[in-house]
Write a protein that holds these residues in place. Sequence first.
Motif, PDB file in Angstrom:
ATOM      1  N   TYR A  63       1.146  -1.142  -0.518  1.00  0.00           N
ATOM      2  CA  TYR A  63       0.261   0.019  -0.411  1.00  0.00           C
ATOM      3  C   TYR A  63       0.983   1.462  -0.261  1.00  0.00           C
ATOM      4  CZ  TYR A  63      -3.816  -3.652   1.601  1.00  0.00           C
ATOM      5  OH  TYR A  63      -4.489  -4.648   1.564  1.00  0.00           O
ATOM      6  N   PRO A  64       0.364   2.156  -0.772  1.00  0.00           N
ATOM      7  CA  PRO A  64       0.939   3.468  -1.036  1.00  0.00           C
ATOM      8  C   PRO A  64       0.417   3.966   0.333  1.00  0.00           C
ATOM      9  CG  PRO A  64      -0.341   3.799  -2.346  1.00  0.00           C
ATOM     10  CD  PRO A  64      -0.324   2.449  -1.928  1.00  0.00           C
ATOM     11  N   GLU A  65       1.692   4.770   1.549  1.00  0.00           N
ATOM     12  CA  GLU A  65       1.521   5.302   2.553  1.00  0.00           C
ATOM     13  C   GLU A  65       0.125   6.085   3.000  1.00  0.00           C
ATOM     14  OE1 GLU A  65       4.817   7.465   6.109  1.00  0.00           O
ATOM     15  OE2 GLU A  65       4.425   7.795   4.401  1.00  0.00           O
ATOM     16  N   SER A  66       0.278   7.106   2.319  1.00  0.00           N
ATOM     17  CA  SER A  66      -1.267   7.574   2.335  1.00  0.00           C
ATOM     18  C   SER A  66      -2.405   6.475   1.471  1.00  0.00           C
ATOM     19  CB  SER A  66      -1.424   8.944   0.624  1.00  0.00           C
ATOM     20  OG  SER A  66      -1.881   8.166  -0.624  1.00  0.00           O
ATOM     21  N   LYS A  67      -2.873   5.277   1.641  1.00  0.00           N
ATOM     22  CA  LYS A  67      -3.832   5.023   1.199  1.00  0.00           C
ATOM     23  C   LYS A  67      -3.924   3.307   2.440  1.00  0.00           C
ATOM     24  CE  LYS A  67      -5.032   6.548  -2.190  1.00  0.00           C
ATOM     25  NZ  LYS A  67      -6.193   6.907  -2.893  1.00  0.00           N
ATOM     26  N   PHE A  68      -2.884   3.539   3.690  1.00  0.00           N
ATOM     27  CA  PHE A  68      -2.978   2.545   4.050  1.00  0.00           C
ATOM     28  C   PHE A  68      -3.189   3.715   5.807  1.00  0.00           C
ATOM     29  CE2 PHE A  68       0.035  -0.475   6.944  1.00  0.00           C
ATOM     30  CZ  PHE A  68      -0.941  -1.725   7.094  1.00  0.00           C
ATOM     31  N   PRO A  69      -4.290   2.294   6.010  1.00  0.00           N
ATOM     32  CA  PRO A  69      -4.928   3.062   7.766  1.00  0.00           C
ATOM     33  C   PRO A  69      -3.975   2.982   8.551  1.00  0.00           C
ATOM     34  CG  PRO A  69      -6.074   2.123   6.042  1.00  0.00           C
ATOM     35  CD  PRO A  69      -5.480   1.972   5.680  1.00  0.00           C
ATOM     36  N   LYS A  70      -3.514   4.544   9.208  1.00  0.00           N
ATOM     37  CA  LYS A  70      -2.795   4.281  10.372  1.00  0.00           C
ATOM     38  C   LYS A  70      -2.743   2.584  11.288  1.00  0.00           C
ATOM     39  CE  LYS A  70      -1.081   8.813  10.517  1.00  0.00           C
ATOM     40  NZ  LYS A  70      -0.773   9.838  10.532  1.00  0.00           N
ATOM     41  N   ASN A  71      -4.526   2.308  11.760  1.00  0.00           N
ATOM     42  CA  ASN A  71      -5.075   1.473  12.887  1.00  0.00           C
ATOM     43  C   ASN A  71      -4.790   0.171  12.597  1.00  0.00           C
ATOM     44  OD1 ASN A  71      -6.859   1.270  10.771  1.00  0.00           O
ATOM     45  ND2 ASN A  71      -8.504   1.679  12.221  1.00  0.00           N
ATOM     46  N   GLU A  72      -3.678   0.521  11.434  1.00  0.00           N
ATOM     47  CA  GLU A  72      -3.800  -1.374  10.471  1.00  0.00           C
ATOM     48  C   GLU A  72      -2.246  -1.575  10.259  1.00  0.00           C
ATOM     49  OE1 GLU A  72      -5.328  -2.938   6.931  1.00  0.00           O
ATOM     50  OE2 GLU A  72      -7.838  -1.915   7.700  1.00  0.00           O
ATOM     51  N   ARG A  73      -1.392  -0.637  10.886  1.00  0.00           N
ATOM     52  CA  ARG A  73       0.518  -0.820  10.513  1.00  0.00           C
ATOM     53  C   ARG A  73       0.470  -1.222  12.085  1.00  0.00           C
ATOM     54  NH1 ARG A  73       1.542   5.558   8.167  1.00  0.00           N
ATOM     55  NH2 ARG A  73      -0.247   5.476   6.827  1.00  0.00           N
ATOM     56  N   ILE A  74      -0.518  -1.821  13.312  1.00  0.00           N
ATOM     57  CA  ILE A  74       0.393  -2.441  14.790  1.00  0.00           C
ATOM     58  C   ILE A  74      -0.191  -3.808  14.108  1.00  0.00           C
ATOM     59  CG2 ILE A  74      -0.068  -2.826  16.452  1.00  0.00           C
ATOM     60  CD1 ILE A  74       1.933  -0.258  15.697  1.00  0.00           C
ATOM     61  N   LEU A  75       0.267  -5.148  14.272  1.00  0.00           N
ATOM     62  CA  LEU A  75       0.333  -5.949  14.592  1.00  0.00           C
ATOM     63  C   LEU A  75      -0.396  -6.403  16.318  1.00  0.00           C
ATOM     64  CD1 LEU A  75       2.232  -8.591  12.058  1.00  0.00           C
ATOM     65  CD2 LEU A  75       0.262  -7.703  11.325  1.00  0.00           C
ATOM     66  N   LYS A  76      -1.622  -7.405  15.456  1.00  0.00           N
ATOM     67  CA  LYS A  76      -1.977  -8.243  17.343  1.00  0.00           C
ATOM     68  C   LYS A  76      -0.486  -8.628  18.112  1.00  0.00           C
ATOM     69  CE  LYS A  76      -5.529 -10.762  19.381  1.00  0.00           C
ATOM     70  NZ  LYS A  76      -6.592 -12.126  19.305  1.00  0.00           N
ATOM     71  N   GLY A  77      -0.824  -8.335  18.606  1.00  0.00           N
ATOM     72  CA  GLY A  77       0.225  -8.515  20.351  1.00  0.00           C
ATOM     73  C   GLY A  77       1.761  -7.523  20.188  1.00  0.00           C
ATOM     74  N   PHE A  78       1.951  -6.059  19.637  1.00  0.00           N
ATOM     75  CA  PHE A  78       2.551  -5.957  19.213  1.00  0.00           C
ATOM     76  C   PHE A  78       2.750  -4.698  21.066  1.00  0.00           C
ATOM     77  CE2 PHE A  78       4.368  -1.057  18.878  1.00  0.00           C
ATOM     78  CZ  PHE A  78       5.348  -1.189  17.610  1.00  0.00           C
ATOM     79  N   ASP A  79       4.705  -5.040  20.781  1.00  0.00           N
ATOM     80  CA  ASP A  79       4.985  -4.141  22.270  1.00  0.00           C
ATOM     81  C   ASP A  79       5.901  -3.523  22.146  1.00  0.00           C
ATOM     82  OD1 ASP A  79       4.369  -3.242  24.693  1.00  0.00           O
ATOM     83  OD2 ASP A  79       4.274  -5.291  25.597  1.00  0.00           O
TER      84      ASP A  79
END
Length: 373
Positions: free
Chosen positions: A157-173
């Motif tokens: 995805y282009p950065e502008s088309k990639f939602p910010k709430n999807e930029r983190i995988l589940k379990g990210f810490d």
Amino acid sequence: MSGKADSIHVNHESGLTQLININTPGSSAAFSTARKPILWNLGNQMTGDTIHLQSDTVKDKMDSLIVFNHAFLISKDTLGDGFNQINGKKLVGLFNDKNELYHVDIIKNAQSIYYFRNENNELVGIDKSKSGLINILIQDNAIEEVRKINQIDGNIYPESKFPKNERILKGFDWREDERPNSVEDLFKDDPPLELPVIKGLDDYIPEEDFFDEDLTNRINLGKKNRALSSRGRINKQRNLLRSKHNFKDHWNSKGVQVIKTSVLAPNKKNEVSEIKGKASGNNYLYHHIDSTEGEFKFSIWLKGKGTIQLVIQEHGGDFTRYKTMNVSLKDKWEKYSISSVKADDGNKVRVMICEVQNTDTVYLWNSSLTMID
């Protein structure tokens, strides 16, 4: 490389180091936190339920690592604010001769978010995908290549088309703030060490100043009273009979014959005396003392045959008997005791061994008369 865990076990013989997670309450429990074992290698952060580090004990270097269950690899994008992320069920990594991680496999249910940049470090796009296996090559402390095997789906995805709430995988810490960069950092979460203040000794006080005249007099008086009290107790326990073994000296008799024998006393050392009545009737032996009042105890060892009496009696006046004991003699030694109180009437005290018949055999030893406190 650095790391931390609830529990770390090291086997120097096999070269295996285990970072173990201790189960904590579920996320619904109050104040619960889920902190998995973690490793940092250069710019990469790895977490999982359990981490094994294998050393090459021959070459004295790191060989490999395995992250079991909920493996998660994170590295910060070199230029932006995003994070490269890969997770899966298991992670297997290999180290080069410089102890740098250069090859990583994420096995089973692998997911990834990766920031692609061109030769000019310009962001081309953000890749998000799912695969059965992801192979990662690392060079110069950065991810050089990502290979996806058995890819299920994914897209760049282009950065502008990639939602910010999807930029983190589940379990990210992201736990960079926990990373120890020095020995001192290992103790930064510990409470401050408070050393107790040790109070020194008080100034020395010379003895002549500490013990004044009044205190010294009281101490000396106490010593004197204790000495007098001690002597009083000893006197009361002293045998008031002037002869305790020899029943001829200081003992008076009527119709009684005192005979020296070879029979041994209870102590198996001394020889004892025997008394016999010269005729039938009340034959007796007695010993008087100068005391006129008190509580007295008369004791004597006896054995033999027949029946006699032990008596504490007034010596004079009407010869009142204060205490009488009938004794049936036995063929083995036995100690007999009687006690009585005498008021002060001016007459002395005596003890008697009486009712000795000419048919009796009476052996005696170790007589005593004492005052009871």
